[in-house]
Design a protein around this motif. Structure first.
Motif, PDB file in Angstrom:
ATOM      1  N   ILE A  82      38.041  48.089  27.004  1.00 30.93           N
ATOM      2  CA  ILE A  82      38.780  47.040  27.707  1.00 30.93           C
ATOM      3  C   ILE A  82      37.793  46.013  28.258  1.00 30.93           C
ATOM      4  CG2 ILE A  82      40.300  46.555  29.672  1.00 30.93           C
ATOM      5  CD1 ILE A  82      41.372  49.451  29.303  1.00 30.93           C
ATOM      6  N   THR A  83      38.029  44.750  27.937  1.00 32.40           N
ATOM      7  CA  THR A  83      37.154  43.674  28.388  1.00 32.40           C
ATOM      8  C   THR A  83      37.482  43.256  29.810  1.00 32.40           C
ATOM      9  OG1 THR A  83      37.083  42.892  26.123  1.00 32.40           O
ATOM     10  CG2 THR A  83      36.310  41.372  27.805  1.00 32.40           C
ATOM     11  N   THR A  84      38.779  43.154  30.116  1.00 34.58           N
ATOM     12  CA  THR A  84      39.212  42.712  31.439  1.00 34.58           C
ATOM     13  C   THR A  84      40.565  43.313  31.783  1.00 34.58           C
ATOM     14  OG1 THR A  84      39.418  40.765  32.868  1.00 34.58           O
ATOM     15  CG2 THR A  84      40.373  40.593  30.673  1.00 34.58           C
ATOM     16  N   VAL A  85      40.860  43.355  33.078  1.00 31.33           N
ATOM     17  CA  VAL A  85      42.149  43.826  33.569  1.00 31.33           C
ATOM     18  C   VAL A  85      42.785  42.665  34.329  1.00 31.33           C
ATOM     19  CG1 VAL A  85      43.353  45.502  35.021  1.00 31.33           C
ATOM     20  CG2 VAL A  85      41.280  46.181  33.783  1.00 31.33           C
ATOM     21  N   PHE A  86      43.998  42.308  33.914  1.00 31.49           N
ATOM     22  CA  PHE A  86      44.742  41.244  34.581  1.00 31.49           C
ATOM     23  C   PHE A  86      45.838  41.852  35.432  1.00 31.49           C
ATOM     24  CE2 PHE A  86      43.142  38.881  30.894  1.00 31.49           C
ATOM     25  CZ  PHE A  86      42.667  37.740  31.512  1.00 31.49           C
ATOM     26  N   PHE A  87      46.010  41.316  36.625  1.00 32.62           N
ATOM     27  CA  PHE A  87      47.107  41.700  37.514  1.00 32.62           C
ATOM     28  C   PHE A  87      48.097  40.545  37.570  1.00 32.62           C
ATOM     29  CE2 PHE A  87      43.501  44.152  38.881  1.00 32.62           C
ATOM     30  CZ  PHE A  87      44.036  45.407  39.082  1.00 32.62           C
ATOM     31  N   ASP A  88      49.371  40.853  37.362  1.00 34.84           N
ATOM     32  CA  ASP A  88      50.450  39.856  37.423  1.00 34.84           C
ATOM     33  C   ASP A  88      50.044  38.587  36.671  1.00 34.84           C
ATOM     34  OD1 ASP A  88      51.874  41.679  38.883  1.00 34.84           O
ATOM     35  OD2 ASP A  88      51.839  40.568  40.749  1.00 34.84           O
ATOM     36  N   ILE A  89      49.692  38.748  35.407  1.00 35.70           N
ATOM     37  CA  ILE A  89      49.112  37.665  34.596  1.00 35.70           C
ATOM     38  C   ILE A  89      49.960  36.392  34.588  1.00 35.70           C
ATOM     39  CG2 ILE A  89      50.091  38.448  32.398  1.00 35.70           C
ATOM     40  CD1 ILE A  89      47.281  37.644  31.193  1.00 35.70           C
ATOM     41  N   ALA A  90      51.273  36.530  34.671  1.00 35.49           N
ATOM     42  CA  ALA A  90      52.153  35.355  34.667  1.00 35.49           C
ATOM     43  C   ALA A  90      52.513  34.912  36.081  1.00 35.49           C
ATOM     44  CB  ALA A  90      53.419  35.657  33.866  1.00 35.49           C
ATOM     45  N   GLY A  91      51.850  35.459  37.063  1.00 32.13           N
ATOM     46  CA  GLY A  91      52.094  35.083  38.453  1.00 32.13           C
ATOM     47  C   GLY A  91      53.052  36.036  39.126  1.00 32.13           C
ATOM     48  N   PRO A  92      53.326  35.800  40.353  1.00 27.79           N
ATOM     49  CA  PRO A  92      53.056  34.573  41.084  1.00 27.79           C
ATOM     50  C   PRO A  92      51.610  34.421  41.569  1.00 27.79           C
ATOM     51  CG  PRO A  92      54.211  36.117  42.504  1.00 27.79           C
ATOM     52  CD  PRO A  92      54.124  36.749  41.140  1.00 27.79           C
ATOM     53  N   HIS A  93      50.824  35.504  41.615  1.00 25.42           N
ATOM     54  CA  HIS A  93      49.443  35.416  42.113  1.00 25.42           C
ATOM     55  C   HIS A  93      48.539  36.235  41.196  1.00 25.42           C
ATOM     56  CE1 HIS A  93      51.127  33.639  45.713  1.00 25.42           C
ATOM     57  NE2 HIS A  93      51.970  34.643  45.764  1.00 25.42           N
ATOM     58  N   ALA A  94      48.187  35.675  40.062  1.00 25.95           N
ATOM     59  CA  ALA A  94      47.377  36.391  39.078  1.00 25.95           C
ATOM     60  C   ALA A  94      45.955  36.613  39.582  1.00 25.95           C
ATOM     61  CB  ALA A  94      47.351  35.604  37.770  1.00 25.95           C
ATOM     62  N   MET A  95      45.373  37.686  39.099  1.00 26.63           N
ATOM     63  CA  MET A  95      43.999  38.025  39.456  1.00 26.63           C
ATOM     64  C   MET A  95      43.438  38.849  38.301  1.00 26.63           C
ATOM     65  SD  MET A  95      42.986  39.583  43.153  1.00 26.63           S
ATOM     66  CE  MET A  95      41.318  39.841  43.667  1.00 26.63           C
ATOM     67  N   GLN A  96      42.131  38.854  38.135  1.00 26.03           N
ATOM     68  CA  GLN A  96      41.527  39.682  37.101  1.00 26.03           C
ATOM     69  C   GLN A  96      40.271  40.338  37.624  1.00 26.03           C
ATOM     70  OE1 GLN A  96      40.662  36.309  34.315  1.00 26.03           O
ATOM     71  NE2 GLN A  96      38.929  37.602  33.767  1.00 26.03           N
ATOM     72  N   ALA A  97      39.904  41.449  36.974  1.00 27.91           N
ATOM     73  CA  ALA A  97      38.701  42.194  37.339  1.00 27.91           C
ATOM     74  C   ALA A  97      38.204  42.929  36.106  1.00 27.91           C
ATOM     75  CB  ALA A  97      39.018  43.179  38.465  1.00 27.91           C
ATOM     76  N   SER A  98      36.973  43.352  36.151  1.00 23.62           N
ATOM     77  CA  SER A  98      36.434  44.139  35.050  1.00 23.62           C
ATOM     78  C   SER A  98      36.829  45.607  35.256  1.00 23.62           C
ATOM     79  CB  SER A  98      34.914  44.012  34.996  1.00 23.62           C
ATOM     80  OG  SER A  98      34.329  44.754  36.048  1.00 23.62           O
ATOM     81  N   PRO A  99      36.910  46.374  34.181  1.00 23.08           N
ATOM     82  CA  PRO A  99      37.195  47.805  34.328  1.00 23.08           C
ATOM     83  C   PRO A  99      36.146  48.517  35.185  1.00 23.08           C
ATOM     84  CG  PRO A  99      37.469  47.141  32.046  1.00 23.08           C
ATOM     85  CD  PRO A  99      36.876  45.971  32.775  1.00 23.08           C
ATOM     86  N   VAL A 100      34.896  48.110  35.073  1.00 18.95           N
ATOM     87  CA  VAL A 100      33.823  48.724  35.861  1.00 18.95           C
ATOM     88  C   VAL A 100      34.061  48.491  37.350  1.00 18.95           C
ATOM     89  CG1 VAL A 100      31.338  48.614  36.361  1.00 18.95           C
ATOM     90  CG2 VAL A 100      32.142  48.574  34.001  1.00 18.95           C
ATOM     91  N   ASP A 101      34.421  47.252  37.727  1.00 23.48           N
ATOM     92  CA  ASP A 101      34.688  46.947  39.131  1.00 23.48           C
ATOM     93  C   ASP A 101      35.889  47.722  39.651  1.00 23.48           C
ATOM     94  OD1 ASP A 101      32.533  45.223  39.217  1.00 23.48           O
ATOM     95  OD2 ASP A 101      33.744  43.402  39.003  1.00 23.48           O
ATOM     96  N   LEU A 102      36.929  47.855  38.819  1.00 25.76           N
ATOM     97  CA  LEU A 102      38.115  48.594  39.244  1.00 25.76           C
ATOM     98  C   LEU A 102      37.816  50.072  39.419  1.00 25.76           C
ATOM     99  CD1 LEU A 102      41.107  47.000  37.345  1.00 25.76           C
ATOM    100  CD2 LEU A 102      40.458  46.758  39.731  1.00 25.76           C
ATOM    101  N   LEU A 103      37.048  50.646  38.507  1.00 28.21           N
ATOM    102  CA  LEU A 103      36.673  52.053  38.658  1.00 28.21           C
ATOM    103  C   LEU A 103      35.880  52.261  39.946  1.00 28.21           C
ATOM    104  CD1 LEU A 103      35.770  53.378  35.109  1.00 28.21           C
ATOM    105  CD2 LEU A 103      37.390  54.361  36.728  1.00 28.21           C
ATOM    106  N   ALA A 104      34.958  51.367  40.229  1.00 29.94           N
ATOM    107  CA  ALA A 104      34.183  51.458  41.472  1.00 29.94           C
ATOM    108  C   ALA A 104      35.089  51.362  42.690  1.00 29.94           C
ATOM    109  CB  ALA A 104      33.111  50.365  41.509  1.00 29.94           C
ATOM    110  N   ALA A 105      36.085  50.472  42.626  1.00 33.44           N
ATOM    111  CA  ALA A 105      37.024  50.315  43.741  1.00 33.44           C
ATOM    112  C   ALA A 105      37.888  51.555  43.913  1.00 33.44           C
ATOM    113  CB  ALA A 105      37.907  49.091  43.508  1.00 33.44           C
ATOM    114  N   LEU A 106      38.293  52.169  42.813  1.00 31.85           N
ATOM    115  CA  LEU A 106      39.127  53.357  42.878  1.00 31.85           C
ATOM    116  C   LEU A 106      38.370  54.569  43.416  1.00 31.85           C
ATOM    117  CD1 LEU A 106      41.052  52.941  39.535  1.00 31.85           C
ATOM    118  CD2 LEU A 106      42.102  53.039  41.802  1.00 31.85           C
ATOM    119  N   GLU A 107      37.072  54.582  43.199  1.00 36.06           N
ATOM    120  CA  GLU A 107      36.282  55.728  43.625  1.00 36.06           C
ATOM    121  C   GLU A 107      35.599  55.525  44.969  1.00 36.06           C
ATOM    122  OE1 GLU A 107      33.835  56.477  40.206  1.00 36.06           O
ATOM    123  OE2 GLU A 107      35.572  57.090  39.021  1.00 36.06           O
ATOM    124  N   ALA A 108      35.807  54.371  45.589  1.00 37.69           N
ATOM    125  CA  ALA A 108      35.184  54.073  46.889  1.00 37.69           C
ATOM    126  C   ALA A 108      35.810  54.904  47.985  1.00 37.69           C
ATOM    127  CB  ALA A 108      35.315  52.602  47.207  1.00 37.69           C
TER     128      ALA A 108
END
Length: 133
Positions: free
Chosen positions: A107-133
């Motif tokens: 996976i290259t990137t993870v998109f949240f609510d890609i069509a809005g209302p408040h889209a955001m994206q992150a890398s899988p590595v960053d998300l894994l780090a956030a989940l394990e914090a």
């Protein structure tokens, strides 16, 4: 005699904390919401109702030009574009951690609510780090 099934609230396919984090574009709040609540995931194939081990088949987007793969996650099923497959799953933080751990290198990137209302994206590595914090 009232049955307990009638008193049961219907399953809500949303995570209010995640929606709030996306609205403020706050990565720390996003990480907290992902660690403590479910995520709505588009499914290519829904899971079998009589098999609790079957989560279904997660739908991902592959860019036809680059081959890059994106995982699309939603704070609310109502934010999923109609063009995506109609099925959705409500997945736990443990599921997301395991899915990214297994497929994160594809996976290259993870998109949240890609069509809005408040889209955001992150890398899988960053998300894994956030989940394990």
């Amino acid at each position: 005699m009232a049955g307990k099934k009638r008193d049961k609230k219907p399953l809500e396919f949303r995570n209010t904390q995640l929606a709030d984090a996306l609205q403020t574009q706050d990565m720390a709040a996003l990480a907290f919401a992902l660690r403590h609540g479910p995520t709505v995931v588009p499914l290519l194939r829904p899971g079998q109702r009589d098999d609790p081990r079957d989560d279904g088949e997660v739908w991902t987007y592959r860019d036809p030009n680059t081959g890059d793969v994106a995982l699309l996650l939603f704070s609310d099923a109502a934010n999923k574009p109609a063009a995506l497959p109609p099925g959705v799953g409500l997945q736990s933080p443990a599921w997301l951690r395991a899915f990214l751990g297994t497929h994160g290198d594809q996976i290259t990137t993870v998109f949240f609510d890609i069509a809005g209302p408040h889209a955001m994206q992150a890398s899988p590595v960053d998300l894994l780090a956030a989940l394990e914090a």
